[in-house]
Write a protein that holds these residues in place. Structure first.
Motif, PDB file in Angstrom:
ATOM      1  N   LYS A 195      53.279  46.594  44.163  1.00 61.38           N
ATOM      2  CA  LYS A 195      53.006  45.190  44.468  1.00 61.38           C
ATOM      3  C   LYS A 195      51.636  44.765  43.967  1.00 61.38           C
ATOM      4  O   LYS A 195      50.634  45.421  44.207  1.00 61.38           O
ATOM      5  N   ARG A 196      51.609  43.633  43.266  1.00 69.99           N
ATOM      6  CA  ARG A 196      50.359  43.060  42.778  1.00 69.99           C
ATOM      7  C   ARG A 196      49.766  42.129  43.829  1.00 69.99           C
ATOM      8  O   ARG A 196      50.457  41.720  44.771  1.00 69.99           O
ATOM      9  N   PRO A 197      48.494  41.760  43.682  1.00 71.00           N
ATOM     10  CA  PRO A 197      47.917  40.755  44.577  1.00 71.00           C
ATOM     11  C   PRO A 197      48.684  39.441  44.481  1.00 71.00           C
ATOM     12  O   PRO A 197      49.184  39.078  43.412  1.00 71.00           O
ATOM     13  N   ASP A 198      48.796  38.741  45.593  1.00 72.21           N
ATOM     14  CA  ASP A 198      49.457  37.442  45.610  1.00 72.21           C
ATOM     15  C   ASP A 198      48.638  36.475  44.765  1.00 72.21           C
ATOM     16  O   ASP A 198      47.473  36.207  45.047  1.00 72.21           O
ATOM     17  N   ARG A 199      49.268  35.952  43.720  1.00 73.81           N
ATOM     18  CA  ARG A 199      48.532  35.125  42.760  1.00 73.81           C
ATOM     19  C   ARG A 199      47.954  33.876  43.409  1.00 73.81           C
ATOM     20  O   ARG A 199      46.790  33.518  43.193  1.00 73.81           O
ATOM     21  N   ALA A 200      48.752  33.195  44.233  1.00 74.27           N
ATOM     22  CA  ALA A 200      48.294  31.948  44.859  1.00 74.27           C
ATOM     23  C   ALA A 200      47.116  32.210  45.798  1.00 74.27           C
ATOM     24  O   ALA A 200      46.135  31.459  45.815  1.00 74.27           O
ATOM     25  N   LYS A 201      47.207  33.294  46.586  1.00 73.90           N
ATOM     26  CA  LYS A 201      46.122  33.619  47.513  1.00 73.90           C
ATOM     27  C   LYS A 201      44.861  34.023  46.767  1.00 73.90           C
ATOM     28  O   LYS A 201      43.749  33.669  47.160  1.00 73.90           O
ATOM     29  N   ALA A 202      45.034  34.792  45.689  1.00 73.78           N
ATOM     30  CA  ALA A 202      43.868  35.216  44.912  1.00 73.78           C
ATOM     31  C   ALA A 202      43.151  34.017  44.293  1.00 73.78           C
ATOM     32  O   ALA A 202      41.922  33.938  44.296  1.00 73.78           O
ATOM     33  N   ILE A 203      43.925  33.063  43.778  1.00 72.11           N
ATOM     34  CA  ILE A 203      43.333  31.875  43.156  1.00 72.11           C
ATOM     35  C   ILE A 203      42.577  31.037  44.184  1.00 72.11           C
ATOM     36  O   ILE A 203      41.504  30.497  43.911  1.00 72.11           O
ATOM     37  N   SER A 204      43.140  30.963  45.400  1.00 75.37           N
ATOM     38  CA  SER A 204      42.493  30.174  46.454  1.00 75.37           C
ATOM     39  C   SER A 204      41.359  30.922  47.140  1.00 75.37           C
ATOM     40  O   SER A 204      40.667  30.366  47.999  1.00 75.37           O
ATOM     41  N   GLY A 205      41.184  32.203  46.789  1.00 76.39           N
ATOM     42  CA  GLY A 205      40.097  32.983  47.357  1.00 76.39           C
ATOM     43  C   GLY A 205      40.446  33.698  48.648  1.00 76.39           C
ATOM     44  O   GLY A 205      39.581  34.270  49.302  1.00 76.39           O
ATOM     45  N   GLU A 206      41.736  33.691  49.027  1.00 82.91           N
ATOM     46  CA  GLU A 206      42.164  34.375  50.242  1.00 82.91           C
ATOM     47  C   GLU A 206      42.358  35.867  49.976  1.00 82.91           C
ATOM     48  O   GLU A 206      42.521  36.305  48.833  1.00 82.91           O
TER      49      GLU A 206
ATOM     50  N   PRO B 230      34.816  38.652  39.655  1.00 80.95           N
ATOM     51  CA  PRO B 230      35.209  37.352  39.088  1.00 80.95           C
ATOM     52  C   PRO B 230      36.043  36.556  40.088  1.00 80.95           C
ATOM     53  O   PRO B 230      36.705  37.135  40.962  1.00 80.95           O
ATOM     54  N   PRO B 231      36.052  35.232  39.988  1.00 80.22           N
ATOM     55  CA  PRO B 231      36.899  34.412  40.862  1.00 80.22           C
ATOM     56  C   PRO B 231      38.369  34.791  40.697  1.00 80.22           C
ATOM     57  O   PRO B 231      38.784  35.273  39.638  1.00 80.22           O
ATOM     58  N   GLY B 232      39.153  34.582  41.748  1.00 75.38           N
ATOM     59  CA  GLY B 232      40.563  34.971  41.720  1.00 75.38           C
ATOM     60  C   GLY B 232      41.346  34.372  40.574  1.00 75.38           C
ATOM     61  O   GLY B 232      42.275  34.992  40.052  1.00 75.38           O
ATOM     62  N   VAL B 233      40.984  33.172  40.134  1.00 82.66           N
ATOM     63  CA  VAL B 233      41.734  32.501  39.072  1.00 82.66           C
ATOM     64  C   VAL B 233      41.609  33.227  37.740  1.00 82.66           C
ATOM     65  O   VAL B 233      42.465  33.080  36.850  1.00 82.66           O
ATOM     66  N   VAL B 234      40.541  34.042  37.583  1.00 88.10           N
ATOM     67  CA  VAL B 234      40.316  34.739  36.307  1.00 88.10           C
ATOM     68  C   VAL B 234      41.388  35.800  36.054  1.00 88.10           C
ATOM     69  O   VAL B 234      41.820  35.994  34.910  1.00 88.10           O
ATOM     70  N   PHE B 235      41.845  36.470  37.110  1.00 84.43           N
ATOM     71  CA  PHE B 235      42.758  37.600  36.940  1.00 84.43           C
ATOM     72  C   PHE B 235      44.119  37.204  36.354  1.00 84.43           C
ATOM     73  O   PHE B 235      44.575  37.828  35.390  1.00 84.43           O
ATOM     74  N   PRO B 236      44.823  36.188  36.901  1.00 82.10           N
ATOM     75  CA  PRO B 236      46.101  35.810  36.263  1.00 82.10           C
ATOM     76  C   PRO B 236      45.921  35.285  34.848  1.00 82.10           C
ATOM     77  O   PRO B 236      46.789  35.488  33.990  1.00 82.10           O
ATOM     78  N   ILE B 237      44.784  34.625  34.585  1.00 83.21           N
ATOM     79  CA  ILE B 237      44.531  34.134  33.227  1.00 83.21           C
ATOM     80  C   ILE B 237      44.404  35.312  32.269  1.00 83.21           C
ATOM     81  O   ILE B 237      44.993  35.308  31.174  1.00 83.21           O
ATOM     82  N   MET B 238      43.655  36.324  32.675  1.00 85.98           N
ATOM     83  CA  MET B 238      43.461  37.486  31.815  1.00 85.98           C
ATOM     84  C   MET B 238      44.762  38.255  31.607  1.00 85.98           C
ATOM     85  O   MET B 238      45.126  38.576  30.462  1.00 85.98           O
ATOM     86  N   TRP B 239      45.467  38.580  32.705  1.00 78.98           N
ATOM     87  CA  TRP B 239      46.652  39.426  32.588  1.00 78.98           C
ATOM     88  C   TRP B 239      47.829  38.715  31.931  1.00 78.98           C
ATOM     89  O   TRP B 239      48.526  39.292  31.085  1.00 78.98           O
TER      90      TRP B 239
END
Length: 296
Positions: free
Chosen positions: A125-136, A151-160
């Motif tokens: 299981k990966r981190p929940d994308r929505a929660k990571a982006i919102s900082g939860e 890095p801010p949560g939004v960076v990870f889905p952009i990179m991957w």
């Protein structure tokens, strides 16, 4: 002095990870004139207790075996699938235009790069994308003490999703072309190994939250990525450079994991057994295996 107390605390914690360093630390401490002999003896006894092998939690051999088995299973299934496509493709009485064929191959490799965990028998299981982006907090991200430079949560889905996945797919397409259109080739198999190790590492870091074992785990992810880069570069300079960009990102991620381990108590750098601790279980289940909810 305060500096000596801090240094000794760090040394004691580090030698708990590597008991064989105790003798070296003890001898080095003897040359520190600023510490009274009574304190030297006290710290030496504390170090000796921490350096006892029995003081370290036992290795979870079952978890190690399951990690290795998961990697072998994933590589085998994915390699067999790619080989089956190589064998079946010439038998299909349809010839696709070159551009269409390349697009189909790129789509296949993009899907593999994005959803490779579907072939891994563990919980990846990966981190929940929505929660990571919102900082939860979500498994693997902000569910533990994180370094201030995370890095801010939004960076990870952009990179991957927008950078790493397209680079992996394009490099695989170039490698396949270099091998005469064969999808199951040494370069692609090197990438498959990297993906399999990375998916298993997600189990260790995200699902099981083993911050110690995640450190050598991510080092292995980095090494398999380097191996894939070299395998692609051997047949296509462009493919090697494209995949090499992903190695830069994984280097940053590796530093982040190591710093996270430092901030979360420096637990042993291996999977260990503990009361109430994580238990490694397979998501894939054979007909004769334990039902869901029971130990595997």
């Amino acid at each position: 002095p305060l500096e000596n107390k801090y240094c000794l605390a760090v040394i004691m914690k580090f030698t708990a990870q590597f008991p064989l360093l105790f003798l070296l630390v003890h001898k080095a401490a003897a040359f520190c004139p600023s510490l009274p002999s009574s304190r030297l003896r006290l710290h030496a006894r504390q170090l000796e207790v921490k350096a006892e092998p029995d003081a370290l939690p036992p290795l979870d051999k079952s978890a190690v075996a399951k990690y290795a088995g998961a990697v072998v299973a994933q590589v085998s299934v994915m390699a067999a699938g790619l080989k089956a496509i190589d064998v079946a493709a010439p038998l299909i009485p349809i010839t696709l235009p070159g551009d269409v064929s390349t697009a189909v191959t790129a789509l296949l490799f993009a899907t593999i790069a994005l959803k490779s965990r579907a072939f891994n028998p563990l919980n990846n299981k990966r981190p929940d994308r929505a929660k990571a982006i919102s900082g939860e907090g979500t498994p693997g991200f902000k569910d533990r003490v994180m370094p201030p430079w995370t890095p801010p949560g939004v960076v990870f889905p952009i990179m991957w999703v927008l950078i790493v996945m397209p680079l992996r797919a394009s490099s695989s397409v170039l490698a396949a072309a270099a091998y005469g259109g064969h999808l199951c080739n040494p370069a692609t198999l090197a990438l498959v190994l990297h993906l399999s190790v990375g998916d298993t590492w997600n189990t260790i870091n995200n699902a099981e939250r083993r911050t110690g074992a995640a450190v050598p785990g991510v080092a292995l992810v980095w090494l398999t990525c380097l191996n894939a880069v070299l395998a692609h570069a051997a047949v296509s300079d462009v493919a090697g450079k494209a995949l090499g960009v992903t190695l830069v990102w994984i280097t940053v991620a590796s530093a982040l994991i190591a710093d996270t381990w430092r901030l979360n108590g420096l637990e042993p750098l291996y999977p260990f057994k503990s009361e109430g601790g994580p238990e490694t279980t397979f998501v894939w289940r054979l007909p004769w295996s334990a039902p869901a909810g029971e130990k595997a």
